[in-house]
Design a protein around this motif. Sequence first.
Motif: not given
Length: 119
Positions: A8-9, A12, A15-16, A117, A119
């Motif tokens: 997940k990290q 993320k 995606d950032d 994530l 979402e």
Amino acid sequence: MEKNDVLKQIIKSIDDKKAQDIVALDVQGISTFADYFVICTGSSNTQVKAIADNIEKELKEKSNLYAMRKEGYQQGHWVLLDYNNIIVHVFLPDDREFYDLERLWGDAKRLEIETILGE
């Protein structure tokens, strides 16, 4: 730390930095060297490096994790980050199309990025 939390990290962090076409493959049972592959595309050498840098920074700061191996960073066409059971591939578009890891690992289960994530 659980590998799902690390996954997940990583996603993320990717995606950032606005990577395109993020794919997570579960290769457990079909790979002897990893549980997950994460594949994404950057639009330029600079973005490919920025994505790789952000993954390393976030995992170091939040989880005290360091890549066991890092390949391809200088050229910035295909950066590989090896986090033991999770291997990250950050490609330029032409390189991703050429190597076509999704086809090569076609038996792998594709994970839903939104689910990972939360979402």
